[in-house]
Every structure is written in structure tokens, then in C-alpha cells.
Design an enzyme around this catalytic site. Sequence first.
Site, PDB file in Angstrom:
ATOM      1  N   ARG A 105      32.873  32.649  31.536  1.00  0.00           N
ATOM      2  CA  ARG A 105      34.046  33.471  32.374  1.00  0.00           C
ATOM      3  C   ARG A 105      35.508  32.885  31.473  1.00  0.00           C
ATOM      4  NH1 ARG A 105      36.642  33.514  38.039  1.00  0.00           N
ATOM      5  NH2 ARG A 105      39.061  33.096  37.558  1.00  0.00           N
TER       6      ARG A 105
ATOM      7  N   HIS B 150      28.409  33.003  36.705  1.00  0.00           N
ATOM      8  CA  HIS B 150      29.016  32.764  35.669  1.00  0.00           C
ATOM      9  C   HIS B 150      30.464  31.391  36.197  1.00  0.00           C
ATOM     10  CE1 HIS B 150      32.813  33.984  38.136  1.00  0.00           C
ATOM     11  NE2 HIS B 150      32.039  35.290  38.351  1.00  0.00           N
TER      12      HIS B 150
ATOM     13  N   ASP C 284      32.034  29.032  40.032  1.00  0.00           N
ATOM     14  CA  ASP C 284      33.353  28.658  39.566  1.00  0.00           C
ATOM     15  C   ASP C 284      33.469  27.457  38.378  1.00  0.00           C
ATOM     16  OD1 ASP C 284      34.337  29.790  41.562  1.00  0.00           O
ATOM     17  OD2 ASP C 284      34.456  27.809  43.577  1.00  0.00           O
TER      18      ASP C 284
ATOM     19  N   ASP D  55      28.775  33.674  41.188  1.00  0.00           N
ATOM     20  CA  ASP D  55      30.264  33.205  41.350  1.00  0.00           C
ATOM     21  C   ASP D  55      30.583  31.307  41.473  1.00  0.00           C
ATOM     22  OD1 ASP D  55      32.915  31.360  40.461  1.00  0.00           O
ATOM     23  OD2 ASP D  55      33.796  33.380  41.896  1.00  0.00           O
TER      24      ASP D  55
ATOM     25  N   GLU E 155      33.862  29.531  34.675  1.00  0.00           N
ATOM     26  CA  GLU E 155      34.405  29.733  34.383  1.00  0.00           C
ATOM     27  C   GLU E 155      35.079  28.095  33.973  1.00  0.00           C
ATOM     28  OE1 GLU E 155      37.498  28.788  37.772  1.00  0.00           O
ATOM     29  OE2 GLU E 155      36.144  30.491  38.363  1.00  0.00           O
TER      30      GLU E 155
ATOM     31  N   ASP F 101      40.597  30.109  48.553  1.00  0.00           N
ATOM     32  CA  ASP F 101      40.031  30.030  47.495  1.00  0.00           C
ATOM     33  C   ASP F 101      40.178  28.829  46.415  1.00  0.00           C
ATOM     34  OD1 ASP F 101      38.112  30.210  44.988  1.00  0.00           O
ATOM     35  OD2 ASP F 101      39.300  32.386  44.244  1.00  0.00           O
TER      36      ASP F 101
ATOM     37  N   CYS G  64      42.522  31.088  42.243  1.00  0.00           N
ATOM     38  CA  CYS G  64      41.699  32.087  41.906  1.00  0.00           C
ATOM     39  C   CYS G  64      42.437  33.157  40.743  1.00  0.00           C
ATOM     40  CB  CYS G  64      43.250  33.584  43.135  1.00  0.00           C
ATOM     41  SG  CYS G  64      42.415  35.008  42.889  1.00  0.00           S
TER      42      CYS G  64
ATOM     43  N   TYR H  90      26.981  40.837  43.203  1.00  0.00           N
ATOM     44  CA  TYR H  90      27.427  40.306  42.804  1.00  0.00           C
ATOM     45  C   TYR H  90      28.664  39.344  44.316  1.00  0.00           C
ATOM     46  CZ  TYR H  90      31.822  37.620  41.168  1.00  0.00           C
ATOM     47  OH  TYR H  90      32.593  36.636  41.290  1.00  0.00           O
TER      48      TYR H  90
ATOM     49  N   ASN I 134      36.783  42.515  35.642  1.00  0.00           N
ATOM     50  CA  ASN I 134      37.139  42.629  36.725  1.00  0.00           C
ATOM     51  C   ASN I 134      37.731  43.451  37.393  1.00  0.00           C
ATOM     52  OD1 ASN I 134      37.025  41.086  39.381  1.00  0.00           O
ATOM     53  ND2 ASN I 134      38.188  39.571  39.226  1.00  0.00           N
TER      54      ASN I 134
ATOM     55  N   GLU J  50      38.407  37.615  32.371  1.00  0.00           N
ATOM     56  CA  GLU J  50      39.680  37.926  33.543  1.00  0.00           C
ATOM     57  C   GLU J  50      40.843  38.003  33.639  1.00  0.00           C
ATOM     58  OE1 GLU J  50      39.763  38.411  36.400  1.00  0.00           O
ATOM     59  OE2 GLU J  50      39.424  36.167  37.756  1.00  0.00           O
TER      60      GLU J  50
END
Length: 294
Positions: free
Chosen positions: A156, A111, A86, A84, A113, A57, A121, A42, A208, A186
Site C-alpha cells: 500500500r 497488505h 499496517d 491489514d 504500507e 487507528d 488513518c 477483509y 479503497n 490509498e
Amino acid sequence: MTTLPGTLFRTALQDESPLQLVGVTNPYHAVMAKAAGFRSIYLSGSGVATASYGLPDLGMTTLDNVLEDVRRITSVTELPLLVDVDTGWGGAFMIARTMKEMARAGAAGVHIEDQVQAKRCGHRPGKQIVSTTEMCDRVKAATDARGYDAFVLMARTDAIANDGVDSAIERSVAYVEAGADMIFAEAVSNLEDFQKFKAALSVPILANLTEFGQTPAFTVDELRGVSVDIALYPLTAFRAANRAAEKTFNEIRTKGTQTGVVNDLQTRAELYEYLDYHKYESKLDELFESESND
């Protein structure tokens, strides 16, 4: 014929339950993860921001920034890589570009989100999420643009923090209907809530297990007991490496020598073994020998 990365990820998911998905922040850690027996790896958006750019982040890295790390990692291993992305870095056209470029770079899937573009984050306060309709539009744009059918599109949801578990599950159902293959739930804080997600959805669910966040460090046995499909450890190795580096820097600076930490270091021989160094060196010797005989 080479098996597509997305197919490799889906095969690993079938073979291991839950699938342990370990985060790497550089190609060498990908090599080490494979040697440890992991079936998939990942790349965290937070990891890219911190490890590659020294940034928090907070949505400060770009598609091209992440792609650079994807290419570096996929160049050294065939382990399927979930990335990821975002919020997809923009509207429908940009999300479509993200999907195509990730597949071209060798990722197995991504993924995306449901936070706003100025994201945070997932385990920090103050997160803001878009409407279910807007997130479904993101998912639809991504679904339409995937380079091949097996490329993984995971949605996500960060809705638990603001709206609760039931709302997050309702959103997840809509995301699956819009085309998501899997759901990244999440900041789930207990096993019972994972059971609720599984009862409502017919697709794989990711837990996660990031440290120092909202989700406890559930064991694979505990997750298997509630039918969670993927156990993600996004930055565990990175955090361990950071602590080791901190200790080493302080030791050298305060003691004037590294002898106090030498026993904690990976040896040159171990490094060479991971990289198959001697095979390359032998090939170099053969080339020099051939040139000397010409």
C-alpha cells in the site's frame, strides 16, 4: 486436498472483476458476508483497533491483537481473508514473523504500507511516509518470509497525499520490483488516476472505497471501466452497525423500551438461520437421546 487461502483469493480475483472485498469486524459478519454472496473478505487495522479494543487507528494495536481477530474469522468461514498489517510492526525480522503468523492463522494475504511506524488513518492529514528504499526493504522482507507462493503480498502506498500521484506510481513500480503481488493505491480521488496506476503497473490494483474519505464511492462499473481489479469496502458494515447500535441505545434510554426499534432488528429466527442453529440443536438432542438409552 484443501485449497490454500491465498489460492482462493487469486481465483476469486480471476472470476470477478472488480473483486468486491467487504470488510468484517467479527466472525458473525463473515458468515453474513458469505451468505450475501461475497467471494472474499477483509480485516481492517482500524476495524480491529476500534471494534475489538475501542482505540483510534493510530498504531496502538499489536500483531497478536490482529491475529486474534484473524483466527476468530478464519475459524468460521473458508472465504479468503485479506488482512491489514499496517507497517508490519517493526523491522525485517518482525515483518517476517508477521507474514508467517498470518499464514499460520489462515489469512489469504496481507497488505503492508509505506507510512512511518507511528502511522495514521490513510484518509487523515499529517501522514508521514518512509523512503522508497525503506519500503522496498519491508516488501523484500515480507516476500522472503511468505509461507507459500500463493500467499498474497499487497503493498500500500500513502504517498499521494504528500507527494502526488506520479510519485505514488513511481513508488508502486519499485514495490512491485521488490516483490509485491498487488498494489493498494490509498486516497485516490478520481478515476483518471486509477488509469495512470494501471498503465504503469502489470499487477492488480485495489481501490479503497472507504466512506467519508478522499475516494468517492465509485461503482463497480466505473472501476471496471478503468480496469481496477479490487473494490474494497473496509468498514461499511461496521459503520452501519454502529449507527444502528447508537439509535437503539438512545431509544431504550429515552423511551424506556425497545419497542420503537424492534422492526429494525434481526430476528431470532434469522440469527438461527445464519448460524445453522437447528442443526446443532438436533445434534444435541441426538446425544441426549443416546445417553438416555444407554
